[in-house]
Motif scaffolding. Structure first.
Motif, short mmCIF file in Angstrom:
data_model
loop_
_atom_site.label_atom_id
_atom_site.label_comp_id
_atom_site.label_asym_id
_atom_site.label_seq_id
_atom_site.Cartn_x
_atom_site.Cartn_y
_atom_site.Cartn_z
N GLY A 395 -0.04 17.93 -1.95
CA GLY A 395 -0.26 17.07 -3.10
C GLY A 395 0.78 17.35 -4.16
O GLY A 395 1.21 18.50 -4.33
N LEU A 396 1.22 16.31 -4.87
CA LEU A 396 2.27 16.45 -5.88
C LEU A 396 1.82 15.84 -7.20
O LEU A 396 1.15 14.81 -7.22
N SER A 397 2.25 16.45 -8.30
CA SER A 397 2.02 15.89 -9.63
C SER A 397 3.07 14.84 -9.94
O SER A 397 4.18 14.86 -9.38
N SER A 398 2.75 13.93 -10.86
CA SER A 398 3.75 12.98 -11.37
C SER A 398 3.33 12.52 -12.75
O SER A 398 2.14 12.39 -13.05
N HIS A 399 4.34 12.30 -13.59
CA HIS A 399 4.09 11.87 -14.97
C HIS A 399 4.98 10.71 -15.38
O HIS A 399 4.84 10.21 -16.49
N ASP A 413 0.52 13.82 0.65
CA ASP A 413 -0.79 13.32 1.05
C ASP A 413 -1.54 12.71 -0.13
O ASP A 413 -2.46 11.92 0.07
N TYR A 414 -1.19 13.10 -1.34
CA TYR A 414 -1.68 12.41 -2.53
C TYR A 414 -0.69 12.66 -3.66
O TYR A 414 0.13 13.59 -3.60
N ILE A 415 -0.77 11.80 -4.68
CA ILE A 415 0.07 11.94 -5.87
C ILE A 415 -0.84 11.93 -7.09
O ILE A 415 -1.62 11.00 -7.28
N ALA A 416 -0.77 12.98 -7.89
CA ALA A 416 -1.56 13.05 -9.11
C ALA A 416 -0.84 12.31 -10.23
O ALA A 416 0.38 12.44 -10.39
N ALA A 439 -3.82 2.61 -13.49
CA ALA A 439 -4.03 1.44 -12.62
C ALA A 439 -2.73 0.99 -11.97
O ALA A 439 -2.71 0.59 -10.80
N TRP A 440 -1.61 1.07 -12.73
CA TRP A 440 -0.31 0.71 -12.14
C TRP A 440 0.06 1.71 -11.05
O TRP A 440 0.52 1.33 -9.97
N TRP A 441 -0.13 2.99 -11.32
CA TRP A 441 0.15 4.05 -10.33
C TRP A 441 -0.66 3.79 -9.05
O TRP A 441 -0.13 3.88 -7.94
N ALA A 442 -1.95 3.51 -9.21
CA ALA A 442 -2.82 3.32 -8.06
C ALA A 442 -2.35 2.15 -7.20
O ALA A 442 -2.48 2.17 -5.98
N ALA A 443 -1.78 1.13 -7.85
CA ALA A 443 -1.30 -0.04 -7.10
C ALA A 443 0.07 0.20 -6.47
O ALA A 443 0.38 -0.40 -5.44
N MET A 444 0.88 1.08 -7.06
CA MET A 444 2.28 1.20 -6.65
C MET A 444 2.63 2.46 -5.89
O MET A 444 3.64 2.51 -5.18
N ALA A 445 1.87 3.52 -6.04
CA ALA A 445 2.24 4.80 -5.44
C ALA A 445 2.23 4.73 -3.92
O ALA A 445 1.41 4.02 -3.33
N ALA A 447 1.25 6.90 -1.89
CA ALA A 447 0.20 7.78 -1.36
C ALA A 447 -1.02 7.60 -2.24
O ALA A 447 -0.92 7.08 -3.36
N PRO A 448 -2.21 8.01 -1.78
CA PRO A 448 -3.40 7.91 -2.63
C PRO A 448 -3.19 8.63 -3.96
O PRO A 448 -2.55 9.67 -4.03
N VAL A 449 -3.74 8.03 -5.02
CA VAL A 449 -3.53 8.55 -6.37
C VAL A 449 -4.76 9.32 -6.84
O VAL A 449 -5.90 8.90 -6.61
N VAL A 450 -4.50 10.46 -7.50
CA VAL A 450 -5.54 11.28 -8.11
C VAL A 450 -5.32 11.25 -9.62
O VAL A 450 -4.23 11.60 -10.09
N GLY A 451 -6.33 10.83 -10.39
CA GLY A 451 -6.23 10.85 -11.84
C GLY A 451 -6.58 12.22 -12.39
O GLY A 451 -7.56 12.83 -11.96
N ILE A 452 -5.79 12.72 -13.34
CA ILE A 452 -6.00 14.07 -13.87
C ILE A 452 -5.62 14.09 -15.34
O ILE A 452 -4.73 13.38 -15.79
#
Length: 520
Positions: A395-399, A413-416, A439-445, A447-452
């Motif tokens: 899993g990887l973070s992203s900002h 496997d997921y993107i935070a 919401a944009w991340w969830a549509a565009m990433a 990999a599955p997105v994790v909100g944090i």
């Protein structure tokens, strides 16, 4: 209704409608900014050749800019074909004058040679670029031939360093006119460096790609994005306009025609590779099935992780920090003890940061922040890639957009995505992403997105689920003695999943404030 950002393009008029100000207008329209097209030169050209060049006099160029200055002041300026040293100096004077009033970004597309081969810059103009215009530039966007004329032969990373030595803040050396399976642009900016990559498109309409890219980047700066994010947007917009089997209006290549919906096309998100060696293949997509779902707990205690698993959580991250005075042997023993205390059959244990130790202790899922990725040595990268090929989940973070692009290169496997709300768990330079960007991340990433980030109440977790994330992280809200039980958090998550999903926005919002130059 808010006004669109204003972008000035000071460039050449292509009588064939393919490049120059015509291409700039199409790019600005796709990017949602208002373009003020300022003619610095007229060209007699068609889709095959530039037959003549007629620079606009310095007086007439100055008059165009003076007419715009008070009524339509720019957030950004893009320069293209300037025609001569006198015209360049008019631009320099106006950039300095405008920056006395307010910050203005400057993107320099050094049009030195036409795609048809015509030379458009003599040695005096090259010297003026190096000594007068480039030192004022926020970003310069040459192709590699233009970079060679400005700073000499070398690899794209070496040329970028030479351009930055002239005073340029950021460089993006475009490589769409190269060969190979990937279209590669070398980015060197304050926040990120590396190869921006997308699969190369076979396109018959590639006239004006350099103009389109530079204008798109300037438009993104005008919208408030930092240079690294703006380069990602420019890559996406330009690629959207390259299509095969498009009827060309003339005998030569047709013009690039970017699509205004580019920013919501998942296939246009580039990958960012950090190594200076150019990548040779597109990253293989992830495993497909979601690696994490629902309430994602984070704790620094293995015993607490075990209690969270017992309470019904399926995923818990163990975030254990090494003490500053802790010996290697003591640290290894403590980490092993925490991992062993946390393990539960059928549950997903994720270890944060310490991937080599976790691998040695039999953990098959790790999480890395972007700083951890950048700190990896070449050997670390090879070993991590080998471990991934052998089944290690990541899993990887992203900002930011560039961090999302870097994550794509690793096929996690997921993107935070975070911080969704302000957080006190760590100091960060980022603006809160908010539910808008989530919401944009969830549509565009890819990999599955994790909100944090900043999730303190169950209703916030419910909103993360409604925003399209596959999981939501809770840190302080699950701490021992907290107000809400694990069941409260799980119930909130299920309520969000059952609610009407949030519609993803057309554009993300900038996640970092821009440092734009004032003064010369």
């Amino acid at each position: 209704m808010s006004k669109p950002p204003i972008l000035w393009s000071i460039a050449g008029l292509d009588s064939g409608g393919g490049a120059g100000l015509s291409a700039d207008q199409r790019a600005a329209d796709a990017a949602g900014v208002h373009l003020c097209p300022v003619a610095a030169a007229l060209t007699a050209q068609n889709s095959i050749a530039v037959e003549a060049l007629f620079p606009v006099s310095a007086e007439r160029l100055d008059a165009q800019l003076a007419a715009l200055a008070n009524d339509l002041p720019p957030a950004a300026i893009k320069t293209g074909l300037l025609g001569g040293v006198e015209q360049l100096r008019v631009v320099v004077c106006w950039v300095d004058h405008l920056r006395e009033r307010a910050p203005v970004a400057l993107v320099v597309d050094p049009v030195l040679r036409a795609s048809t081969g015509a030379n458009l810059a003599n040695e005096a103009l090259l010297r003026a670029y190096r000594e007068e215009l480039l030192p004022r530039a926020s970003v310069v966007t040459p192709n590699q031939r233009e970079a060679t004329r400005l700073v000499g032969e070398g690899s794209a990373p070496a040329q970028a360093r030479a351009l930055q030595a002239l005073g340029v803040d950021a460089v993006c050396i475009t490589g769409g006119d190269g060969d190979g399976p990937l279209a590669l642009d070398w980015l060197a900016a304050e926040h990120a460096s590396g190869w921006l990559a997308l699969p190369r498109r076979a396109a018959s309409n590639n006239h004006g790609t350099g103009c389109t890219f530079a204008t798109a980047l300037a438009a993104a700066l005008a919208r408030g994005f930092v240079a690294a994010d703006a380069a990602v947007i420019a890559k996406m917009l330009t690629t959207s306009g390259l299509r095969d089997a498009v009827a060309a209006p003339g005998a030569g290549p047709g013009p690039v025609r970017p699509d205004a919906g580019f920013i919501r096309d998942t296939g246009l998100l580039p990958a960012l590779f950090d190594d200076e060696a150019p990548p040779t293949c597109w990253p293989v997509p992830g495993r497909g099935s979601p690696a994490v779902e629902g309430v994602y707990g984070i704790t620094d205690s293995g015993a607490h992780a075990a209690r969270l698993f017992q309470a019904g959580l399926q995923t818990v991250q163990l975030r254990v920090k090494r003490g500053t005075d802790e010996s290697e042997s003591a640290w290894q023993a403590r980490l092993r003890a925490e991992i062993e205390a946390a393990r539960r059959s059928g549950a997903t244990l994720v270890v944060n940061d310490h991937w080599r130790e976790a691998l040695a202790m039999g953990v098959d899922f790790i999480h890395l922040g972007q700083e951890d990725l950048l700190a990896l040595s070449a050997k670390d990268r090879r070993d991590l890639a080998d471990a991934r090929a052998s089944g290690l989940r990541l899993g990887l973070s992203s900002h930011s957009l560039w961090e999302l692009a870097r994550a794509r290169a690793w096929s996690p496997d997921y993107i935070a995505c975070g911080p969704v709300w302000p957080t006190l768990t760590k100091a960060m330079p980022w603006r809160p992403q908010g539910l808008h960007n989530l919401a944009w991340w969830a549509a565009m990433a890819p990999a599955p997105v994790v909100g944090i980030g900043g999730v303190l109440e169950p209703h916030q977790l419910r909103e993360i689920a409604t925003g399209g994330a596959r999981a939501g992280c809770v840190v302080r809200g699950l701490a021992p003695g907290g107000t809400h039980s694990p069941r409260d958090w799980q119930q909130a998550w299920h309520q969000g999943c059952d609610a009407q999903p949030t519609k993803a926005p057309a554009w993300p919002l900038p996640s970092l404030p821009v440092k734009t130059r004032l003064g010369g």
